[in-house]
Design a protein around this motif. Structure first.
Motif, PDB file in Angstrom:
ATOM      1  N   GLU A  24       1.753   3.055 -11.337  1.00 20.87           N
ATOM      2  CA  GLU A  24       2.150   3.115  -9.942  1.00 20.87           C
ATOM      3  C   GLU A  24       2.908   1.838  -9.573  1.00 20.87           C
ATOM      4  O   GLU A  24       2.553   0.745 -10.016  1.00 20.87           O
ATOM      5  N   HIS A  25       3.922   2.014  -8.773  1.00 18.01           N
ATOM      6  CA  HIS A  25       4.653   0.861  -8.254  1.00 18.01           C
ATOM      7  C   HIS A  25       4.612   0.902  -6.735  1.00 18.01           C
ATOM      8  O   HIS A  25       4.869   1.949  -6.143  1.00 18.01           O
ATOM      9  N   THR A  26       4.302  -0.228  -6.115  1.00 17.14           N
ATOM     10  CA  THR A  26       4.299  -0.294  -4.662  1.00 17.14           C
ATOM     11  C   THR A  26       5.668  -0.769  -4.184  1.00 17.14           C
ATOM     12  O   THR A  26       6.448  -1.324  -4.963  1.00 17.14           O
ATOM     13  N   VAL A  27       5.921  -0.585  -2.890  1.00 12.22           N
ATOM     14  CA  VAL A  27       7.180  -1.069  -2.330  1.00 12.22           C
ATOM     15  C   VAL A  27       7.241  -2.599  -2.416  1.00 12.22           C
ATOM     16  O   VAL A  27       8.307  -3.173  -2.643  1.00 12.22           O
ATOM     17  N   ALA A  28       6.101  -3.268  -2.279  1.00 12.30           N
ATOM     18  CA  ALA A  28       6.083  -4.730  -2.398  1.00 12.30           C
ATOM     19  C   ALA A  28       6.522  -5.167  -3.797  1.00 12.30           C
ATOM     20  O   ALA A  28       7.396  -6.027  -3.948  1.00 12.30           O
ATOM     21  N   ASP A  84      13.761  -3.115   1.641  1.00 11.79           N
ATOM     22  CA  ASP A  84      12.873  -1.977   1.921  1.00 11.79           C
ATOM     23  C   ASP A  84      11.774  -2.301   2.922  1.00 11.79           C
ATOM     24  O   ASP A  84      10.825  -1.517   3.065  1.00 11.79           O
ATOM     25  N   TYR A  85      11.885  -3.435   3.611  1.00 10.75           N
ATOM     26  CA  TYR A  85      10.833  -3.807   4.570  1.00 10.75           C
ATOM     27  C   TYR A  85      10.618  -2.718   5.625  1.00 10.75           C
ATOM     28  O   TYR A  85       9.493  -2.448   6.040  1.00 10.75           O
ATOM     29  N   THR A  86      11.697  -2.073   6.019  1.00  4.45           N
ATOM     30  CA  THR A  86      11.579  -1.069   7.094  1.00  4.45           C
ATOM     31  C   THR A  86      10.857   0.211   6.639  1.00  4.45           C
ATOM     32  O   THR A  86      10.523   1.048   7.470  1.00  4.45           O
ATOM     33  N   GLU A  87      10.605   0.336   5.335  1.00  3.64           N
ATOM     34  CA  GLU A  87       9.784   1.481   4.903  1.00  3.64           C
ATOM     35  C   GLU A  87       8.405   1.411   5.558  1.00  3.64           C
ATOM     36  O   GLU A  87       7.701   2.418   5.656  1.00  3.64           O
ATOM     37  N   ARG A  88       8.030   0.220   5.962  1.00  2.00           N
ATOM     38  CA  ARG A  88       6.799   0.054   6.711  1.00  2.00           C
ATOM     39  C   ARG A  88       6.766   0.939   7.956  1.00  2.00           C
ATOM     40  O   ARG A  88       5.699   1.415   8.369  1.00  2.00           O
ATOM     41  N   PHE A  89       7.919   1.112   8.588  1.00  2.22           N
ATOM     42  CA  PHE A  89       7.966   1.893   9.825  1.00  2.22           C
ATOM     43  C   PHE A  89       8.213   3.376   9.560  1.00  2.22           C
ATOM     44  O   PHE A  89       7.613   4.229  10.199  1.00  2.22           O
ATOM     45  N   ILE A  90       9.135   3.647   8.641  1.00  2.00           N
ATOM     46  CA  ILE A  90       9.543   5.051   8.490  1.00  2.00           C
ATOM     47  C   ILE A  90       8.969   5.710   7.243  1.00  2.00           C
ATOM     48  O   ILE A  90       9.106   6.912   7.057  1.00  2.00           O
ATOM     49  N   GLY A  91       8.326   4.935   6.375  1.00  2.00           N
ATOM     50  CA  GLY A  91       7.763   5.523   5.164  1.00  2.00           C
ATOM     51  C   GLY A  91       8.854   5.801   4.142  1.00  2.00           C
ATOM     52  O   GLY A  91      10.004   5.420   4.319  1.00  2.00           O
ATOM     53  N   LYS A 146       0.811  -1.226   0.000  1.00  2.00           N
ATOM     54  CA  LYS A 146       0.000   0.000   0.000  1.00  2.00           C
ATOM     55  C   LYS A 146       0.839   1.268   0.000  1.00  2.00           C
ATOM     56  O   LYS A 146       0.288   2.366   0.035  1.00  2.00           O
ATOM     57  N   ILE A 147       2.158   1.122   0.002  1.00  2.00           N
ATOM     58  CA  ILE A 147       3.001   2.311  -0.097  1.00  2.00           C
ATOM     59  C   ILE A 147       3.441   2.482  -1.548  1.00  2.00           C
ATOM     60  O   ILE A 147       4.070   1.596  -2.123  1.00  2.00           O
ATOM     61  N   THR A 148       3.052   3.608  -2.127  1.00  2.00           N
ATOM     62  CA  THR A 148       3.361   3.893  -3.517  1.00  2.00           C
ATOM     63  C   THR A 148       4.692   4.616  -3.617  1.00  2.00           C
ATOM     64  O   THR A 148       4.971   5.509  -2.828  1.00  2.00           O
ATOM     65  N   ARG A 149       5.494   4.247  -4.578  1.00  2.00           N
ATOM     66  CA  ARG A 149       6.765   4.925  -4.784  1.00  2.00           C
ATOM     67  C   ARG A 149       6.561   6.280  -5.468  1.00  2.00           C
ATOM     68  O   ARG A 149       5.602   6.468  -6.199  1.00  2.00           O
ATOM     69  N   ALA A 150       7.477   7.189  -5.203  1.00  2.00           N
ATOM     70  CA  ALA A 150       7.451   8.531  -5.808  1.00  2.00           C
ATOM     71  C   ALA A 150       6.091   9.222  -5.636  1.00  2.00           C
ATOM     72  O   ALA A 150       5.484   9.674  -6.612  1.00  2.00           O
ATOM     73  N   PRO A 151       5.610   9.336  -4.391  1.00  2.00           N
ATOM     74  CA  PRO A 151       4.329  10.011  -4.175  1.00  2.00           C
ATOM     75  C   PRO A 151       4.431  11.482  -4.581  1.00  2.00           C
ATOM     76  O   PRO A 151       5.490  12.097  -4.448  1.00  2.00           O
ATOM     77  N   GLY A 152       3.348  12.017  -5.082  1.00  2.00           N
ATOM     78  CA  GLY A 152       3.310  13.441  -5.417  1.00  2.00           C
ATOM     79  C   GLY A 152       3.491  13.732  -6.896  1.00  2.00           C
ATOM     80  O   GLY A 152       3.146  14.809  -7.356  1.00  2.00           O
ATOM     81  N   PHE A 153       4.012  12.752  -7.644  1.00  2.00           N
ATOM     82  CA  PHE A 153       4.224  13.018  -9.066  1.00  2.00           C
ATOM     83  C   PHE A 153       3.208  12.265  -9.910  1.00  2.00           C
ATOM     84  O   PHE A 153       2.853  11.131  -9.600  1.00  2.00           O
ATOM     85  N   PHE A 154       2.782  12.893 -10.986  1.00  2.00           N
ATOM     86  CA  PHE A 154       1.919  12.187 -11.930  1.00  2.00           C
ATOM     87  C   PHE A 154       2.671  11.015 -12.513  1.00  2.00           C
ATOM     88  O   PHE A 154       3.825  11.148 -12.918  1.00  2.00           O
ATOM     89  N   VAL A 184       0.159 -10.366  -9.151  1.00  2.00           N
ATOM     90  CA  VAL A 184       1.047 -11.531  -9.126  1.00  2.00           C
ATOM     91  C   VAL A 184       2.440 -11.117  -8.639  1.00  2.00           C
ATOM     92  O   VAL A 184       3.108 -11.875  -7.921  1.00  2.00           O
ATOM     93  N   ALA A 185       2.870  -9.904  -8.979  1.00  2.32           N
ATOM     94  CA  ALA A 185       4.177  -9.424  -8.506  1.00  2.32           C
ATOM     95  C   ALA A 185       4.207  -9.342  -6.979  1.00  2.32           C
ATOM     96  O   ALA A 185       5.129  -9.862  -6.340  1.00  2.32           O
ATOM     97  N   ALA A 186       3.187  -8.710  -6.391  1.00  2.62           N
ATOM     98  CA  ALA A 186       3.139  -8.575  -4.931  1.00  2.62           C
ATOM     99  C   ALA A 186       2.998  -9.950  -4.284  1.00  2.62           C
ATOM    100  O   ALA A 186       3.617 -10.227  -3.253  1.00  2.62           O
ATOM    101  N   HIS A 187       2.192 -10.794  -4.879  1.00  2.03           N
ATOM    102  CA  HIS A 187       2.030 -12.166  -4.366  1.00  2.03           C
ATOM    103  C   HIS A 187       3.385 -12.883  -4.347  1.00  2.03           C
ATOM    104  O   HIS A 187       3.708 -13.589  -3.383  1.00  2.03           O
ATOM    105  N   SER A 188       4.179 -12.717  -5.390  1.00  2.00           N
ATOM    106  CA  SER A 188       5.480 -13.396  -5.459  1.00  2.00           C
ATOM    107  C   SER A 188       6.389 -12.904  -4.336  1.00  2.00           C
ATOM    108  O   SER A 188       7.114 -13.687  -3.714  1.00  2.00           O
ATOM    109  N   TYR A 189       6.335 -11.607  -4.094  1.00  2.00           N
ATOM    110  CA  TYR A 189       7.115 -11.031  -2.994  1.00  2.00           C
ATOM    111  C   TYR A 189       6.664 -11.605  -1.657  1.00  2.00           C
ATOM    112  O   TYR A 189       7.472 -11.962  -0.807  1.00  2.00           O
TER     113      TYR A 189
END
Lengths: 209, 209, 209, 209, 209, 209
Positions: free
Chosen positions: D27-31, D68-75, D15-23, F30-35
């Motif tokens: 979208e790519h999530t951290v997962a 990047d698992y710790t992005e869960r804590f610090i964003g 649920k954390i999206t990379r590069a927030p704020g830009f069009f 499927v990408a997130a699932h693989s992770y």
């Protein structure tokens, strides 16, 4: 300036969301709604035919498939606005008809204009098929709002939609398909567990009986 | 039946999408639009003040922040519908005012009703602040449509919106903020590369000059 | 390198989602949040004025509308990170101020730089308007988290946000608008049915009383 | 308070999206990013091994999968903030380590704490595997930003990301996998047609050569 | 276990996205696709009738509206999988028919089972209506893929879909509606400006002529 | 025609949604699932090792990270279709293997083909690592479906997935990690309040015991 424009217009209907402004778990577009209404009209038509009513299937399909195409021009005007006064409703209808007419004159080749004039004007007349369309439109709204209710959507508007749908469907209680709907289909739909079910069902059955 | 309902209504404005029915790369809600218009009005107000115009800031912020709150009741009625006839426009406005009035009477505590009556009625009057609001509303539309254009959105509606915005802003050419906008801000905005840029700019400059 | 960049920056705020990382039924952007906070501050300002407090409306609107614009530069740094130590908080604030300063120097024309320096720096000072902004920011968080709670969002973070909001609002219990909020607005908000309501309300009332 | 919490945390990273704020078009999530980086590290590891470098595969997979698992804590703290000063960067890292430590002490059973201490701390050390992770992280950013560029995303940030990625990858030019990347993989990636390609490629080749 | 299940199944078709796995600017669901195909079949049916061909409208609407309902059971199996071997295609069809049969036996009241057996089985037979359905299905794919192409979607799959559609439509070149389509509708569709247009059109006209 | 294609393929897996056709509160790609599966396999591997089982970590990571990459070619074929008959399942597997083989021959440089042949073929063999992968795949499905259940998703498919997951995991009851999972991890997961919890848990415990 030919039939290409009619087909391109289908794109717009895939991008107009029903019930804008309210929180919803599932969005429905006008395109998907049209598909659903045509499919439900088909179910109702079968029932009518099975009970001995003669159905003009071409008309039924045509009416239900195209009944909201003109939302492309006028958008989804909110019910309380539309019904604010008989006069306003009349004027809005005039605008809709004018815009539809303009579209037909400019974009539809002459050979087909007559057909589109029939097809894009309000289909809910007093024919059997017009009545089935009116019922199918509300059965879809009933399913749509019920899906929100069982997910505990807190917006009260979905309960209002649900109740309003039942009331309108009941007005067509003389149609065999409506009688069948309340006896065979509706009880199956209600047969799901969700928080607040008892209170909800009680209020629903008060309306039906 | 108090101010809670006013606050809850902000939710609805976060769920109404502008320009429904058209493909867009970026969706804008009425809530975000209101924020943008208030921020742009603020920019324009600074410019006016800097040029010696006296600004009633309370009025400017109030007008711009609240100018679309009533879309919650009447929705986003399409421009061609709204402008179909002077008569219809008048009637739609009457409906909007009635619904707003009803909301105020039912949901706003008496002590604040007067304030909301001022706040929720059309703000684009002939005062300096009313004019700035009218300009800010179109500057936002201009930015919104330009963002689609530079991404090569094939829907022609965005070019129409862009051109229409320029025309309306130009009508307020007597305002110092509009003169500043066309001299200092607009050229910067246009200064981006995209496919079809030359043809587009040529048609734009034909309008401005 | 003028006011165009300030306006373009509004786009970024429409794309930053609040509370990233948590499941939510309704996403809120920083742009929509800013609109909401300005609207809520307006409600609170009315109440204060009604109770005889003198409000500087220009300041109140300006503070509330712009209070999160700098998130465009520094993003939405998580509360536990921000508050990890007084020292870190100080340093983050220094970075934010530096980036804001840089933006103002590079993008804002000299004639307006002073205004933006006031506008883009932390608005929650000890003035009446600064206090109202602090309250409005938390009232919005309270509404936002409550909407998730009544939809039975299983993430515990929303209950924590709700409780934290109440605590912060209570710290401003000397403000007439806060007293009014807890007496007139808050009870109306809570008046909805959802699964787990009794347990939830009990824990809430323990905090308020 | 056991391994369940570690698994539930994977939800946050979806649920954390990379590069927030830009069009952005995609979208790519951290997962998903973590999956991609582990897959790219695998590709690079193969190349290294093929060139005679000995790879500790357990370490390589572990480092890349968890980096990047710790992005869960610090964003996702913005790069300009993170790099504002060496001191701040140090302090943010201290906070991250403290929060990670706290998570491990509270949520991970004692028998596994040592493993998670190794796993959740910064993996980009000077080992072969640490270097491959650093390269893989930037190769992913390069693919991510290139996908935006060929779709003519007007935000300049993607070109900056692309260029920054190349620069960082080049710093590891002593790694056989990096040499292979620039000779065999990168030219294939660039081999697509899009508006502005010539100007773009020219600026890119200036950096590489 | 009656018609309620058929109606609920429409929900599933609103949630199945076409062409999964590829980047797209506009998502289309199976429900919206069904609406579009029925509307396009209607356009083609008008043309045929206008040229003197007799159309069984009930059959045409029924075939086109329901032609993908069974995707609810078997999903959207990728074309290369489906066509991997004649044998596999046969087996997949058997599975589809079995699942459809099971659904009909379990969920459709006896009085209507015969109708659904006709309705839910493959409609693209050699009747006039079956041919029009086959053409309409590909015309929709052609519009769908063209919308991606003019937005410069870099995935080559959309050009392949576009070309494949033209080839299939051409196989029905004996149908008056296909001749009309290539003469009157298709040139209008192509008449838009986008990057790479010349190269694209050249390759397209090579196929048609 | 090199490793670039393998990396680009990761994009596709970020765009394939699991369980298409059903309403869901949270979509998983499927990408997130693989992770997730690789991370869960890592958790299970730790437990096994802690109990004295020797783990080939390279194999475990490789198997879990890549186990669904081929969905890029064949898509997500629905379980009831896949399992319709042993014969069909065999044929689908043959198709998958053929397409994978073709991809490897055309897109992977010769030096790495052998590695990809091992990597992209079904990993759920009878080795310790193959068994852990099979368990991890179902643990992920269990978490995924449970998240829907606690949000009161009315689709019965999620309860079926949940139950099916438990059954499959139980088949591996001889694995120390499975025993640990049911004793230490699973009870923690279930420890949340939601409407219908008692009835649900009762039915779950009937299966486990």
């Amino acid at each position: 300036m030919g039939l290409n424009e009619f087909i391109l217009g289908l794109n717009n209907l895939e991008k107009i969301t029903r019930a804008p402004g309210f929180f919803k778990f599932t969005e429905h577009t006008v395109a998907a709604h049209s598909y659903r209404v045509a499919s439900i009209a088909q179910v109702l038509g079968d029932i009518e035919e099975n009970q001995g009513v003669s159905i003009d299937w071409k008309t039924l399909y045509e009416k239900s498939l195209n009944h909201d195409y003109t939302e492309r021009f006028i958008g989804d005007i909110k019910t309380p606005v539309k019904y604010a006064s008989k006069e306003l409703r009349g004027m809005l209808q005039t605008v809709e008809e004018k815009m539809t007419d303009e579209f037909i004159n400019q974009e539809i080749p002459e050979a087909f204009q007559e057909i589109y004039r029939r097809r894009l004007f309000e289909g809910k007349d007093e024919s059997v098929e017009g009545e089935i369309l009116a019922v199918a439109d509300k059965v879809d709204l009933l399913y749509e709002s019920f899906e929100e209710i069982i997910k505990n959507n807190p917006e009260s508007v979905y309960k209002e939609m649900f109740v309003e749908s039942i009331h309108t469907i009941k007005e067509y209680g003389h149609r065999p398909s409506v009688q069948y709907f309340f006896q065979e289909i509706f009880p199956e739909l209600l047969n799901r567990d969700f928080y607040g079910r008892e209170v909800f069902l009680e209020s629903v059955y008060k309306i039906i009986d």
